[in-house]
Design a protein around this motif. Structure first.
Motif, PDB file in Angstrom:
ATOM      1  N   PHE A  73       0.910  -1.080  -0.164  1.00 19.82           N
ATOM      2  CA  PHE A  73       0.205   0.118   0.116  1.00 19.82           C
ATOM      3  C   PHE A  73       0.946   1.206   0.079  1.00 19.82           C
ATOM      4  CE2 PHE A  73      -2.726   3.245   2.161  1.00 19.82           C
ATOM      5  CZ  PHE A  73      -3.567   3.356   1.428  1.00 19.82           C
ATOM      6  N   THR A  74       0.587   2.065  -1.046  1.00 20.11           N
ATOM      7  CA  THR A  74       1.358   3.418  -1.120  1.00 20.11           C
ATOM      8  C   THR A  74       0.579   4.625  -1.017  1.00 20.11           C
ATOM      9  OG1 THR A  74       1.197   3.381  -3.591  1.00 20.11           O
ATOM     10  CG2 THR A  74       2.898   2.093  -2.732  1.00 20.11           C
ATOM     11  N   ASN A  75       1.063   5.723  -0.816  1.00 18.35           N
ATOM     12  CA  ASN A  75       0.301   6.870  -0.809  1.00 18.35           C
ATOM     13  C   ASN A  75      -0.610   7.171  -1.999  1.00 18.35           C
ATOM     14  OD1 ASN A  75       0.948   7.684   1.639  1.00 18.35           O
ATOM     15  ND2 ASN A  75       2.870   8.853   0.843  1.00 18.35           N
ATOM     16  N   GLN A  76      -0.038   6.557  -3.446  1.00 16.22           N
ATOM     17  CA  GLN A  76      -0.728   6.483  -4.722  1.00 16.22           C
ATOM     18  C   GLN A  76      -1.730   5.634  -4.580  1.00 16.22           C
ATOM     19  OE1 GLN A  76       2.686   6.336  -4.411  1.00 16.22           O
ATOM     20  NE2 GLN A  76       3.303   8.357  -4.870  1.00 16.22           N
ATOM     21  N   ASP A  77      -1.776   4.719  -4.069  1.00 11.51           N
ATOM     22  CA  ASP A  77      -2.745   3.436  -3.990  1.00 11.51           C
ATOM     23  C   ASP A  77      -4.030   4.312  -3.206  1.00 11.51           C
ATOM     24  OD1 ASP A  77      -1.360   1.587  -5.245  1.00 11.51           O
ATOM     25  OD2 ASP A  77      -0.645   0.932  -3.454  1.00 11.51           O
ATOM     26  N   GLY A  78      -3.514   4.867  -2.177  1.00 11.77           N
ATOM     27  CA  GLY A  78      -4.704   5.564  -1.315  1.00 11.77           C
ATOM     28  C   GLY A  78      -5.555   6.631  -2.145  1.00 11.77           C
ATOM     29  N   GLN A  79      -4.794   7.423  -2.935  1.00  7.11           N
ATOM     30  CA  GLN A  79      -5.373   8.595  -3.658  1.00  7.11           C
ATOM     31  C   GLN A  79      -6.085   7.803  -4.787  1.00  7.11           C
ATOM     32  OE1 GLN A  79      -2.574  11.273  -5.223  1.00  7.11           O
ATOM     33  NE2 GLN A  79      -3.838  12.106  -6.594  1.00  7.11           N
ATOM     34  N   TYR A  80      -5.498   6.697  -5.320  1.00  4.16           N
ATOM     35  CA  TYR A  80      -6.534   6.236  -6.642  1.00  4.16           C
ATOM     36  C   TYR A  80      -7.877   5.582  -5.756  1.00  4.16           C
ATOM     37  CZ  TYR A  80      -7.897   2.483  -9.918  1.00  4.16           C
ATOM     38  OH  TYR A  80      -8.589   1.814 -10.695  1.00  4.16           O
ATOM     39  N   VAL A  81      -7.824   5.060  -4.623  1.00  6.16           N
ATOM     40  CA  VAL A  81      -9.072   4.239  -4.093  1.00  6.16           C
ATOM     41  C   VAL A  81     -10.013   5.681  -4.032  1.00  6.16           C
ATOM     42  CG1 VAL A  81      -9.870   3.538  -2.109  1.00  6.16           C
ATOM     43  CG2 VAL A  81      -8.041   2.466  -2.932  1.00  6.16           C
ATOM     44  N   LEU A  82      -9.538   6.580  -3.488  1.00  9.44           N
ATOM     45  CA  LEU A  82     -10.410   7.691  -3.250  1.00  9.44           C
ATOM     46  C   LEU A  82     -10.945   8.164  -4.413  1.00  9.44           C
ATOM     47  CD1 LEU A  82      -8.475   9.470  -0.109  1.00  9.44           C
ATOM     48  CD2 LEU A  82     -10.577   7.897  -0.225  1.00  9.44           C
ATOM     49  N   GLU A  83     -10.223   8.476  -5.363  1.00 10.14           N
ATOM     50  CA  GLU A  83     -10.593   8.891  -6.534  1.00 10.14           C
ATOM     51  C   GLU A  83     -11.460   8.058  -7.537  1.00 10.14           C
ATOM     52  OE1 GLU A  83      -6.884  10.284  -8.762  1.00 10.14           O
ATOM     53  OE2 GLU A  83      -6.665  11.916  -7.419  1.00 10.14           O
ATOM     54  N   ALA A  84     -11.335   6.794  -7.446  1.00  7.24           N
ATOM     55  CA  ALA A  84     -12.192   5.716  -8.022  1.00  7.24           C
ATOM     56  C   ALA A  84     -13.543   5.659  -7.501  1.00  7.24           C
ATOM     57  CB  ALA A  84     -11.666   4.462  -7.689  1.00  7.24           C
ATOM     58  N   LEU A  85     -13.932   6.485  -6.457  1.00  4.75           N
ATOM     59  CA  LEU A  85     -15.170   6.380  -5.881  1.00  4.75           C
ATOM     60  C   LEU A  85     -15.868   7.384  -6.392  1.00  4.75           C
ATOM     61  CD1 LEU A  85     -14.443   5.537  -2.058  1.00  4.75           C
ATOM     62  CD2 LEU A  85     -15.212   3.960  -3.903  1.00  4.75           C
ATOM     63  N   THR A  86     -17.027   7.032  -7.304  1.00  2.00           N
ATOM     64  CA  THR A  86     -17.926   8.117  -8.130  1.00  2.00           C
ATOM     65  C   THR A  86     -19.330   8.145  -7.562  1.00  2.00           C
ATOM     66  OG1 THR A  86     -18.716   6.354  -9.547  1.00  2.00           O
ATOM     67  CG2 THR A  86     -16.676   7.487  -9.892  1.00  2.00           C
ATOM     68  N   PHE A  87     -19.675   7.242  -6.689  1.00  3.34           N
ATOM     69  CA  PHE A  87     -21.007   7.045  -5.928  1.00  3.34           C
ATOM     70  C   PHE A  87     -22.130   7.667  -6.918  1.00  3.34           C
ATOM     71  CE2 PHE A  87     -18.024   8.425  -2.596  1.00  3.34           C
ATOM     72  CZ  PHE A  87     -18.015   7.260  -1.869  1.00  3.34           C
ATOM     73  N   ASP A  88     -21.966   6.858  -8.232  1.00  5.34           N
ATOM     74  CA  ASP A  88     -23.126   7.142  -9.020  1.00  5.34           C
ATOM     75  C   ASP A  88     -23.612   5.803  -9.821  1.00  5.34           C
ATOM     76  OD1 ASP A  88     -20.814   6.078 -10.703  1.00  5.34           O
ATOM     77  OD2 ASP A  88     -20.818   7.806 -12.071  1.00  5.34           O
ATOM     78  N   ASP A  89     -23.511   4.552  -9.031  1.00  2.00           N
ATOM     79  CA  ASP A  89     -23.742   3.263  -9.639  1.00  2.00           C
ATOM     80  C   ASP A  89     -25.327   3.026  -8.995  1.00  2.00           C
ATOM     81  OD1 ASP A  89     -21.776   2.788 -11.001  1.00  2.00           O
ATOM     82  OD2 ASP A  89     -20.791   1.371  -9.468  1.00  2.00           O
ATOM     83  N   GLY A  90     -25.745   1.964  -9.338  1.00  2.00           N
ATOM     84  CA  GLY A  90     -26.936   1.352  -8.911  1.00  2.00           C
ATOM     85  C   GLY A  90     -26.709   0.701  -7.586  1.00  2.00           C
TER      86      GLY A  90
END
Length: 110
Positions: A73-90
């Motif tokens: 786990f890196t800082n970049q992984d943490g940023q990727y996780v947060l940015e990958a959440l769009t909250f627009d799915d069903g």
């Protein structure tokens, strides 16, 4: 951490974590709380040197592994996780959770 270190975990017993995040539109109201909780949990698991995965689910077919169980786990992984959440799915939690669990923790059939 002191309690964690007292656990008698041998090579035969390991604890692996999978953080599963509901990416449905109804969760957008809780976006900031989810981000805060994720940052704390991921950092805690990193400090404990625990294996963990992170995945999001929403629609029936849009489950996505955001961090694999065996990856460091890196800082970049943490940023990727947060940015990958769009909250627009069903919202299909049972289907999503089942598919993610089967991907992260596959069961070998005999």
């Amino acid at each position: 951490r002191s309690y964690w270190e007292k656990l008698d975990l041998t090579e035969e017993h390991q604890i692996h974590w999978c953080i599963m995040i509901d990416n449905s539109g109804s969760m957008s109201l809780h976006r900031n709380s989810i981000y805060e909780a994720l940052v704390i949990i991921m950092e805690l698991l990193r400090k404990l040197e625990s294996k963990f995965a992170v995945a999001r689910f929403g629609t029936r077919t849009n489950q996505k592994i955001l961090k694999n169980l065996d990856d460091l786990f890196t800082n970049q992984d943490g940023q990727y996780v947060l940015e990958a959440l769009t909250f627009d799915d069903g919202t299909y939690p049972a289907t999503g959770l089942t598919r993610i669990a089967n991907k992260i923790f596959p069961v070998e059939e005999t």
